[in-house]
Design a protein around this motif. Structure first.
Motif, PDB file in Angstrom:
ATOM      1  N   SER A  10      -0.486   1.875  -7.542  1.00 48.40           N
ATOM      2  CA  SER A  10       0.448   1.590  -6.451  1.00 48.40           C
ATOM      3  C   SER A  10       0.293   2.610  -5.333  1.00 48.40           C
ATOM      4  N   GLU A  40      10.053   5.538  -2.694  1.00 46.47           N
ATOM      5  CA  GLU A  40       9.536   4.515  -1.771  1.00 46.47           C
ATOM      6  C   GLU A  40       8.903   5.245  -0.605  1.00 46.47           C
ATOM      7  N   ALA A  41       7.718   4.830  -0.223  1.00 38.16           N
ATOM      8  CA  ALA A  41       6.994   5.448   0.904  1.00 38.16           C
ATOM      9  C   ALA A  41       6.899   6.961   0.732  1.00 38.16           C
ATOM     10  N   GLY A  42       6.676   7.399  -0.509  1.00 40.34           N
ATOM     11  CA  GLY A  42       6.463   8.816  -0.777  1.00 40.34           C
ATOM     12  C   GLY A  42       7.719   9.665  -0.836  1.00 40.34           C
ATOM     13  N   ARG A  43       8.897   9.050  -0.697  1.00 39.65           N
ATOM     14  CA  ARG A  43      10.145   9.810  -0.709  1.00 39.65           C
ATOM     15  C   ARG A  43      11.156   9.165  -1.647  1.00 39.65           C
ATOM     16  N   THR A  59       9.333  -1.297  -7.674  1.00 37.01           N
ATOM     17  CA  THR A  59       7.955  -0.813  -7.847  1.00 37.01           C
ATOM     18  C   THR A  59       7.300  -1.504  -9.031  1.00 37.01           C
TER      19      THR A  59
END
Length: 134
Positions: A10, A40-43, A59
């Protein structure tokens, strides 16, 4: 599903660092999704355990979708929750996502996760019988 093991990523921040796949699809139709957290989006998502659990399940379901499966194919989940007081919110998120699917589920209290701000990590297993002749 083909006759070979398929592995997908992912792009999550820990996959390369730790060396794992987001999901592994076996030729027998079983799909194993690694533990998913509220990133989400690395955070880490804003909100509490409910929002983290929803993001973790999103996810996992995204990984399944990439392999041609849906929430209806989920047969088992494992929820690892850091704080006992968060179990109701994590359970509510699970119920909201799966509704009538009702997979076999386990919820375990743990001492902590890889990031101390994380409240929950969720593993998912799904199954779809292989197509005849595949």
């Amino acid at each position: 599903m083909s006759g070979e093991v398929r592995r997908i990523s992912s792009g999550g921040p820990y996959e390369d660092a730790i060396g794992y796949s987001r999901a592994v699809a076996l030729p027998n139709g079983l799909v194993l999704v690694s533990g998913c957290t509220g990133i989400e989006a690395g955070r880490l998502v804003a909100g509490g355990p409910y929002e983290q659990a929803r993001a973790a399940l999103a996810t996992a379901l995204d990984a399944l979708a990439r392999l041609g499966l849906t929430a209806a194919d989920v047969v088992r989940t494992r929820m690892y929750v850091v704080h006992g007081g968060d179990t109701a919110e994590v359970g509510r998120a699970h119920a909201d996502v799966f509704g009538e699917v009702r997979p076999a589920a386990t919820l375990v209290l743990v001492a902590g996760l890889i990031d101390p701000e994380m409240s929950v990590e969720i593993e998912v297993e799904a199954y779809r019988a292989p197509e005849v002749g595949a």
